[in-house]
Scaffold this motif. Sequence first.
Motif, PDB file in Angstrom:
ATOM      1  N   VAL A 117       0.869  -1.174   0.000  1.00 16.95           N
ATOM      2  CA  VAL A 117       0.000   0.000   0.000  1.00 16.95           C
ATOM      3  C   VAL A 117       0.903   1.219   0.000  1.00 16.95           C
ATOM      4  CG1 VAL A 117      -1.725   1.295   1.314  1.00 16.95           C
ATOM      5  CG2 VAL A 117      -1.781  -1.198   1.319  1.00 16.95           C
ATOM      6  N   THR A 118       0.611   2.180  -0.851  1.00 20.27           N
ATOM      7  CA  THR A 118       1.400   3.410  -0.903  1.00 20.27           C
ATOM      8  C   THR A 118       0.503   4.583  -0.548  1.00 20.27           C
ATOM      9  OG1 THR A 118       2.840   2.486  -2.608  1.00 20.27           O
ATOM     10  CG2 THR A 118       2.861   4.874  -2.338  1.00 20.27           C
ATOM     11  N   PHE A 119       0.907   5.313   0.487  1.00 24.29           N
ATOM     12  CA  PHE A 119       0.201   6.526   0.895  1.00 24.29           C
ATOM     13  C   PHE A 119       0.857   7.692   0.189  1.00 24.29           C
ATOM     14  CE2 PHE A 119      -0.365   3.485   4.264  1.00 24.29           C
ATOM     15  CZ  PHE A 119      -1.706   3.629   4.584  1.00 24.29           C
ATOM     16  N   ARG A 120       0.050   8.507  -0.492  1.00 18.99           N
ATOM     17  CA  ARG A 120       0.561   9.680  -1.215  1.00 18.99           C
ATOM     18  C   ARG A 120      -0.294  10.881  -0.865  1.00 18.99           C
ATOM     19  NH1 ARG A 120       0.781   6.069  -5.951  1.00 18.99           N
ATOM     20  NH2 ARG A 120       2.962   5.452  -6.163  1.00 18.99           N
ATOM     21  N   ILE A 121       0.374  12.010  -0.746  1.00 20.67           N
ATOM     22  CA  ILE A 121      -0.345  13.255  -0.479  1.00 20.67           C
ATOM     23  C   ILE A 121       0.419  14.406  -1.131  1.00 20.67           C
ATOM     24  CG2 ILE A 121       0.834  13.541   1.740  1.00 20.67           C
ATOM     25  CD1 ILE A 121      -1.751  14.881   2.782  1.00 20.67           C
ATOM     26  N   HIS A 122      -0.326  15.362  -1.641  1.00 16.52           N
ATOM     27  CA  HIS A 122       0.268  16.594  -2.159  1.00 16.52           C
ATOM     28  C   HIS A 122       0.046  17.657  -1.091  1.00 16.52           C
ATOM     29  CE1 HIS A 122       0.342  20.430  -4.383  1.00 16.52           C
ATOM     30  NE2 HIS A 122       1.378  19.852  -4.948  1.00 16.52           N
ATOM     31  N   PHE A 123       1.150  18.162  -0.543  1.00 17.67           N
ATOM     32  CA  PHE A 123       1.058  19.171   0.512  1.00 17.67           C
ATOM     33  C   PHE A 123       2.321  20.012   0.489  1.00 17.67           C
ATOM     34  CE2 PHE A 123       1.385  20.895   4.784  1.00 17.67           C
ATOM     35  CZ  PHE A 123       0.081  21.324   4.992  1.00 17.67           C
ATOM     36  N   MET A 124       2.145  21.316   0.406  1.00 18.04           N
ATOM     37  CA  MET A 124       3.281  22.236   0.372  1.00 18.04           C
ATOM     38  C   MET A 124       3.662  22.610   1.808  1.00 18.04           C
ATOM     39  SD  MET A 124       3.831  22.365  -2.818  1.00 18.04           S
ATOM     40  CE  MET A 124       5.004  23.677  -3.023  1.00 18.04           C
ATOM     41  N   THR A 125       4.830  22.179   2.231  1.00 18.74           N
ATOM     42  CA  THR A 125       5.316  22.485   3.569  1.00 18.74           C
ATOM     43  C   THR A 125       6.221  23.706   3.529  1.00 18.74           C
ATOM     44  OG1 THR A 125       7.172  20.992   3.230  1.00 18.74           O
ATOM     45  CG2 THR A 125       5.234  20.078   4.331  1.00 18.74           C
ATOM     46  N   HIS A 135       8.303  10.199   2.686  1.00 20.57           N
ATOM     47  CA  HIS A 135       9.444  10.590   1.861  1.00 20.57           C
ATOM     48  C   HIS A 135       9.019  11.730   0.938  1.00 20.57           C
ATOM     49  CE1 HIS A 135      11.274   6.931   3.294  1.00 20.57           C
ATOM     50  NE2 HIS A 135      10.232   6.251   2.861  1.00 20.57           N
ATOM     51  N   TYR A 136       9.831  12.797   0.901  1.00 24.96           N
ATOM     52  CA  TYR A 136       9.535  13.927   0.027  1.00 24.96           C
ATOM     53  C   TYR A 136      10.062  13.630  -1.366  1.00 24.96           C
ATOM     54  CZ  TYR A 136       9.120  18.666  -1.726  1.00 24.96           C
ATOM     55  OH  TYR A 136       8.778  19.773  -2.466  1.00 24.96           O
ATOM     56  N   LEU A 137       9.178  13.750  -2.363  1.00 28.03           N
ATOM     57  CA  LEU A 137       9.547  13.466  -3.751  1.00 28.03           C
ATOM     58  C   LEU A 137       9.820  14.725  -4.550  1.00 28.03           C
ATOM     59  CD1 LEU A 137       6.870  10.713  -4.474  1.00 28.03           C
ATOM     60  CD2 LEU A 137       9.229  10.415  -3.690  1.00 28.03           C
ATOM     61  N   GLY A 138       9.418  15.876  -4.023  1.00 26.12           N
ATOM     62  CA  GLY A 138       9.564  17.137  -4.736  1.00 26.12           C
ATOM     63  C   GLY A 138       8.213  17.666  -5.183  1.00 26.12           C
ATOM     64  N   ASN A 139       8.154  18.963  -5.446  1.00 27.45           N
ATOM     65  CA  ASN A 139       6.931  19.621  -5.929  1.00 27.45           C
ATOM     66  C   ASN A 139       5.721  19.346  -5.030  1.00 27.45           C
ATOM     67  OD1 ASN A 139       8.179  20.796  -8.200  1.00 27.45           O
ATOM     68  ND2 ASN A 139       8.002  18.855  -9.295  1.00 27.45           N
ATOM     69  N   GLY A 140       5.947  19.269  -3.713  1.00 24.96           N
ATOM     70  CA  GLY A 140       4.849  19.068  -2.775  1.00 24.96           C
ATOM     71  C   GLY A 140       4.332  17.643  -2.683  1.00 24.96           C
ATOM     72  N   GLN A 141       5.005  16.705  -3.330  1.00 24.48           N
ATOM     73  CA  GLN A 141       4.567  15.302  -3.318  1.00 24.48           C
ATOM     74  C   GLN A 141       5.300  14.518  -2.227  1.00 24.48           C
ATOM     75  OE1 GLN A 141       2.088  14.118  -5.233  1.00 24.48           O
ATOM     76  NE2 GLN A 141       1.865  16.127  -6.173  1.00 24.48           N
ATOM     77  N   TRP A 142       4.532  13.813  -1.402  1.00 19.26           N
ATOM     78  CA  TRP A 142       5.058  12.983  -0.327  1.00 19.26           C
ATOM     79  C   TRP A 142       4.483  11.581  -0.481  1.00 19.26           C
ATOM     80  CZ3 TRP A 142       8.112  15.148   3.628  1.00 19.26           C
ATOM     81  CH2 TRP A 142       8.197  16.542   3.627  1.00 19.26           C
ATOM     82  N   GLU A 143       5.261  10.567  -0.074  1.00 22.39           N
ATOM     83  CA  GLU A 143       4.720   9.209  -0.130  1.00 22.39           C
ATOM     84  C   GLU A 143       5.414   8.290   0.869  1.00 22.39           C
ATOM     85  OE1 GLU A 143       5.062   7.517  -4.076  1.00 22.39           O
ATOM     86  OE2 GLU A 143       6.870   6.456  -3.495  1.00 22.39           O
ATOM     87  N   LEU A 144       4.710   7.211   1.185  1.00 21.77           N
ATOM     88  CA  LEU A 144       5.250   6.167   2.039  1.00 21.77           C
ATOM     89  C   LEU A 144       4.665   4.832   1.608  1.00 21.77           C
ATOM     90  CD1 LEU A 144       6.901   5.325   4.575  1.00 21.77           C
ATOM     91  CD2 LEU A 144       4.742   5.460   5.817  1.00 21.77           C
ATOM     92  N   PRO A 145       5.493   3.965   1.007  1.00 21.54           N
ATOM     93  CA  PRO A 145       5.016   2.613   0.700  1.00 21.54           C
ATOM     94  C   PRO A 145       5.211   1.716   1.928  1.00 21.54           C
ATOM     95  CG  PRO A 145       7.157   2.982  -0.313  1.00 21.54           C
ATOM     96  CD  PRO A 145       6.792   4.234   0.410  1.00 21.54           C
ATOM     97  N   ILE A 146       4.231   0.876   2.219  1.00 22.18           N
ATOM     98  CA  ILE A 146       4.362  -0.110   3.291  1.00 22.18           C
ATOM     99  C   ILE A 146       3.916  -1.467   2.767  1.00 22.18           C
ATOM    100  CG2 ILE A 146       4.059   1.553   5.169  1.00 22.18           C
ATOM    101  CD1 ILE A 146       1.223   0.399   5.514  1.00 22.18           C
TER     102      ILE A 146
END
Length: 67
Positions: free
Chosen positions: A3-11, A38-49
């Motif tokens: 399962v991969t959790f992804r969110i677009h959020f500008m920190t 994990h920050y991927l860039g351009n406000g994209q974050w994700e965590l695969p588990i």
Amino acid sequence: MQVTFRIHFMTQWGQRLFIQGDHSLLQGPQPHEGVPLHYLGNGQWELPIQLPDSFSGELSYKYYILN
């Protein structure tokens, strides 16, 4: 099952996004802690588990920011 959790959020500079949930894979070393995304860039974050193949049901989770 993966399962991969992804969110677009500008920190802001120095902030990190975390996820915390009701499954042990979504909890940190302390009960009140989560797992960093994990920050991927351009406000994209994700965590695969990787959930156990025997997992069935629902996951409850929330995202939060730490400075």
